[in-house]
Design a protein around this motif. Structure first.
Motif, mmCIF file in Angstrom:
data_model
loop_
_atom_site.group_PDB
_atom_site.id
_atom_site.type_symbol
_atom_site.label_atom_id
_atom_site.label_comp_id
_atom_site.label_asym_id
_atom_site.label_seq_id
_atom_site.Cartn_x
_atom_site.Cartn_y
_atom_site.Cartn_z
ATOM 1 N N VAL A 50 16.132 10.852 -4.693
ATOM 2 C CA VAL A 50 15.044 10.212 -3.961
ATOM 3 C C VAL A 50 15.069 8.726 -4.260
ATOM 4 O O VAL A 50 15.167 8.321 -5.416
ATOM 5 C CB VAL A 50 13.681 10.799 -4.384
ATOM 6 N N THR A 51 14.991 7.921 -3.230
ATOM 7 C CA THR A 51 14.894 6.482 -3.396
ATOM 8 C C THR A 51 13.548 6.039 -2.849
ATOM 9 O O THR A 51 13.229 6.312 -1.687
ATOM 10 C CB THR A 51 16.016 5.755 -2.628
ATOM 11 N N ILE A 52 12.761 5.402 -3.677
ATOM 12 C CA ILE A 52 11.457 4.914 -3.246
ATOM 13 C C ILE A 52 11.602 3.452 -2.885
ATOM 14 O O ILE A 52 12.044 2.645 -3.700
ATOM 15 C CB ILE A 52 10.406 5.093 -4.353
ATOM 16 N N GLU A 53 11.258 3.125 -1.660
ATOM 17 C CA GLU A 53 11.324 1.740 -1.222
ATOM 18 C C GLU A 53 9.919 1.167 -1.202
ATOM 19 O O GLU A 53 8.963 1.837 -0.845
ATOM 20 C CB GLU A 53 11.950 1.655 0.160
ATOM 21 N N CYS A 54 9.820 -0.087 -1.588
ATOM 22 C CA CYS A 54 8.520 -0.746 -1.634
ATOM 23 C C CYS A 54 7.992 -0.982 -0.222
ATOM 24 O O CYS A 54 8.743 -1.345 0.677
ATOM 25 C CB CYS A 54 8.621 -2.080 -2.365
ATOM 26 N N GLY A 55 6.686 -0.752 -0.045
ATOM 27 C CA GLY A 55 6.042 -1.034 1.224
ATOM 28 C C GLY A 55 5.899 -2.531 1.425
ATOM 29 O O GLY A 55 5.894 -3.311 0.483
ATOM 30 N N GLU A 56 5.766 -2.950 2.681
ATOM 31 C CA GLU A 56 5.668 -4.381 2.965
ATOM 32 C C GLU A 56 4.289 -4.944 2.651
ATOM 33 O O GLU A 56 4.170 -6.041 2.127
ATOM 34 C CB GLU A 56 6.014 -4.623 4.435
ATOM 35 N N THR A 57 3.236 -4.216 2.980
ATOM 36 C CA THR A 57 1.891 -4.732 2.724
ATOM 37 C C THR A 57 1.049 -3.784 1.882
ATOM 38 O O THR A 57 0.048 -4.193 1.312
ATOM 39 C CB THR A 57 1.144 -4.993 4.046
ATOM 40 N N GLN A 58 1.438 -2.516 1.815
ATOM 41 C CA GLN A 58 0.747 -1.534 0.979
ATOM 42 C C GLN A 58 1.614 -0.299 0.872
ATOM 43 O O GLN A 58 2.639 -0.207 1.500
ATOM 44 C CB GLN A 58 -0.641 -1.207 1.528
ATOM 45 N N GLY A 59 1.209 0.649 0.040
ATOM 46 C CA GLY A 59 1.994 1.867 -0.181
ATOM 47 C C GLY A 59 2.668 1.798 -1.531
ATOM 48 O O GLY A 59 2.072 1.366 -2.512
ATOM 49 N N ALA A 60 3.939 2.206 -1.607
ATOM 50 C CA ALA A 60 4.667 2.187 -2.876
ATOM 51 C C ALA A 60 4.800 0.760 -3.380
ATOM 52 O O ALA A 60 4.942 -0.175 -2.598
ATOM 53 C CB ALA A 60 6.043 2.811 -2.697
ATOM 54 N N CYS A 61 4.763 0.580 -4.693
ATOM 55 C CA CYS A 61 4.911 -0.706 -5.381
ATOM 56 C C CYS A 61 3.660 -1.581 -5.309
ATOM 57 O O CYS A 61 3.694 -2.749 -5.651
ATOM 58 C CB CYS A 61 6.106 -1.507 -4.865
ATOM 59 N N TRP A 62 2.573 -1.030 -4.864
ATOM 60 C CA TRP A 62 1.314 -1.773 -4.800
ATOM 61 C C TRP A 62 0.306 -1.069 -5.698
ATOM 62 O O TRP A 62 0.304 0.144 -5.828
ATOM 63 C CB TRP A 62 0.790 -1.818 -3.366
ATOM 64 N N GLU A 63 -0.572 -1.834 -6.357
ATOM 65 C CA GLU A 63 -1.604 -1.264 -7.208
ATOM 66 C C GLU A 63 -2.965 -1.825 -6.840
ATOM 67 O O GLU A 63 -3.063 -2.877 -6.208
ATOM 68 C CB GLU A 63 -1.311 -1.537 -8.682
ATOM 69 N N GLU A 64 -4.016 -1.109 -7.248
ATOM 70 C CA GLU A 64 -5.370 -1.579 -6.982
ATOM 71 C C GLU A 64 -5.612 -2.857 -7.757
ATOM 72 O O GLU A 64 -5.333 -2.949 -8.938
ATOM 73 C CB GLU A 64 -6.393 -0.512 -7.369
ATOM 74 N N PHE A 65 -6.144 -3.878 -7.064
ATOM 75 C CA PHE A 65 -6.311 -5.192 -7.667
ATOM 76 C C PHE A 65 -7.785 -5.565 -7.798
ATOM 77 O O PHE A 65 -8.270 -5.920 -8.838
ATOM 78 C CB PHE A 65 -5.556 -6.227 -6.836
ATOM 79 N N SER A 66 -8.482 -5.503 -6.682
ATOM 80 C CA SER A 66 -9.898 -5.872 -6.680
ATOM 81 C C SER A 66 -10.582 -5.042 -5.608
ATOM 82 O O SER A 66 -9.973 -4.193 -4.984
ATOM 83 C CB SER A 66 -10.049 -7.370 -6.402
ATOM 84 N N ASP A 67 -11.830 -5.304 -5.390
ATOM 85 C CA ASP A 67 -12.577 -4.579 -4.373
ATOM 86 C C ASP A 67 -12.858 -5.482 -3.185
ATOM 87 O O ASP A 67 -12.989 -6.702 -3.318
ATOM 88 C CB ASP A 67 -13.913 -4.074 -4.940
ATOM 89 N N CYS A 68 -12.932 -4.876 -2.025
ATOM 90 C CA CYS A 68 -13.391 -5.600 -0.843
ATOM 91 C C CYS A 68 -14.450 -4.722 -0.178
ATOM 92 O O CYS A 68 -14.571 -3.539 -0.470
ATOM 93 C CB CYS A 68 -12.238 -5.914 0.103
ATOM 94 N N TYR A 69 -15.203 -5.313 0.688
ATOM 95 C CA TYR A 69 -16.283 -4.584 1.348
ATOM 96 C C TYR A 69 -15.966 -4.477 2.834
ATOM 97 O O TYR A 69 -15.559 -5.441 3.464
ATOM 98 C CB TYR A 69 -17.616 -5.304 1.137
ATOM 99 N N ILE A 70 -16.100 -3.272 3.360
ATOM 100 C CA ILE A 70 -15.894 -3.073 4.790
ATOM 101 C C ILE A 70 -17.223 -2.657 5.400
ATOM 102 O O ILE A 70 -18.255 -2.735 4.747
ATOM 103 C CB ILE A 70 -14.788 -2.026 5.056
#
Length: 94
Positions: A50-70
């Protein structure tokens, strides 16, 4: 005096037995080359490569950083890129 001496001797004996137990449990076990070859042969086709490729804007290789409000003031996590493939984050924030 004999009472204290016998307690000290007993404590030293218990400490020596405990130290020997720790020593024997820390020895590395030797596994033969034949056993290692058999384990590798059995596990070779267990899981596909299995090869995991990093997502461009989110997904694999991304972590929770801060909160936003929707909408309706719901707080959701926002993602930041870290490059480690063992973490993943998706967010509706943009």
């Amino acid at each position: 005096m004999k009472k204290y001496l016998s307690r000290i001797v007993c404590a030293v004996a218990v400490a020596a037995i405990a130290a020997y137990g720790v020593y024997t449990n820390q020895k590395e076990t030797q596994v033969s080359n034949l056993t290692l070859a058999n384990v590798e042969a059995l596990a070779r086709y267990e899981l596909p490569e299995v090869t995991i490729e990093c997502g461009e804007t989110q997904g694999a290789c991304w972590e929770e950083f801060s909160d936003c409000y929707i909408t309706l003031g719901m707080k959701v996590p926002d993602c930041i890129f870290n490059g480690y493939t063992f973490v993943s984050c998706t967010t509706p924030c943009d």
